[in-house]
Write an enzyme that holds these catalytic residues in place. Structure first.
Site, PDB file in Angstrom:
ATOM      1  N   ASP A   8     121.851 129.617 -30.858  1.00  0.00           N
ATOM      2  CA  ASP A   8     120.479 129.209 -31.172  1.00  0.00           C
ATOM      3  C   ASP A   8     120.099 128.084 -30.197  1.00  0.00           C
ATOM      4  OD1 ASP A   8     121.762 126.932 -32.128  1.00  0.00           O
ATOM      5  OD2 ASP A   8     120.894 127.030 -34.144  1.00  0.00           O
ATOM      6  N   HIS A 133     150.153 139.946 -40.593  1.00  0.00           N
ATOM      7  CA  HIS A 133     148.793 139.457 -40.327  1.00  0.00           C
ATOM      8  C   HIS A 133     147.822 140.625 -40.176  1.00  0.00           C
ATOM      9  CE1 HIS A 133     150.442 135.519 -40.133  1.00  0.00           C
ATOM     10  NE2 HIS A 133     151.277 135.877 -39.173  1.00  0.00           N
TER      11      HIS A 133
HETATM   12  C1  RB5 Z   1     119.626 123.923 -36.144  1.00  0.00           C
HETATM   13  O1  RB5 Z   1     118.871 122.768 -36.293  1.00  0.00           O
HETATM   14  C2  RB5 Z   1     120.945 123.787 -36.867  1.00  0.00           C
HETATM   15  O2  RB5 Z   1     120.733 123.725 -38.254  1.00  0.00           O
HETATM   16  C3  RB5 Z   1     121.867 124.929 -36.526  1.00  0.00           C
HETATM   17  O3  RB5 Z   1     122.056 124.963 -35.149  1.00  0.00           O
HETATM   18  C4  RB5 Z   1     123.259 124.908 -37.135  1.00  0.00           C
HETATM   19  O4  RB5 Z   1     123.885 123.682 -36.942  1.00  0.00           O
HETATM   20  C5  RB5 Z   1     123.382 125.416 -38.500  1.00  0.00           C
HETATM   21  O5  RB5 Z   1     124.471 125.533 -39.074  1.00  0.00           O
END
Ligand code: RB5
Length: 142
Positions: A8, A133
């Site tokens: 992200d 495993h």
């Molecule tokens: C984004 O702000 C943040 O919440 C995301 O990158 C992550 O850390 C979520 O777990």
């Protein structure tokens, strides 16, 4: 070996750094986005990665979000995905030896770049032990 990467916005810088470093090492990198620091939702990129790995379009996935937590949670909701958050060198080794993780995860806001590169190396240079495993991994997807 082909490695897919995705993140992200909070993981973008780390993801880009990882992708460039792997490419310099002549590893084939498939970048599934995101492509800049504009705000996006991490489950979208966990889903893209899961589809890529389950379709055998890459041998390993690397995911990054701010902490690595949210993107791990979403990735692990896909049957067949074993996403491991590599928060230490020992965990990087065990994630391969015992869990045969097919996605490794890092925190772009919580981890040091050199630590991340070292953990990728440890993971790639460790062998899955199989045996008991493998039986446990098989139980994950029932
Ligand atoms: C984004 O702000 C943040 O919440 C995301 O990158 C992550 O850390 C979520 O777990």
């Amino acid at each position: 070996m082909k490695i897919a990467v995705a993140s992200d916005h909070a993981g973008f810088e780390m993801k880009d750094f990882i992708a460039k470093t792997l490419s310099q090492k002549k590893i084939d990198v498939l970048d599934l986005g995101t492509s800049d620091c504009s705000s996006v939702d991490y489950p979208t990129f966990a889903d893209k990665m899961a589809q890529c790995i389950l379709a055998h379009q890459a041998d390993l996935g690397i995911l990054v979000c701010g902490t690595g937590i949210g993107i791990s949670i979403r990735a692990n909701r896909h049957k067949g995905i074993r996403a491991a958050l590599l928060y230490s060198d020992e965990v990087a080794k065990m994630a391969k030896q015992h869990n045969n993780a097919n996605v490794i995860v890092f925190g772009g806001r919580t981890m040091d770049k050199n630590d991340v590169l070292r953990r990728i190396d440890i993971f790639l240079n460790t062998q899955f032990e199989g045996g008991r495993h493998q039986r446990r991994i098989d139980l994950l997807d029932l």
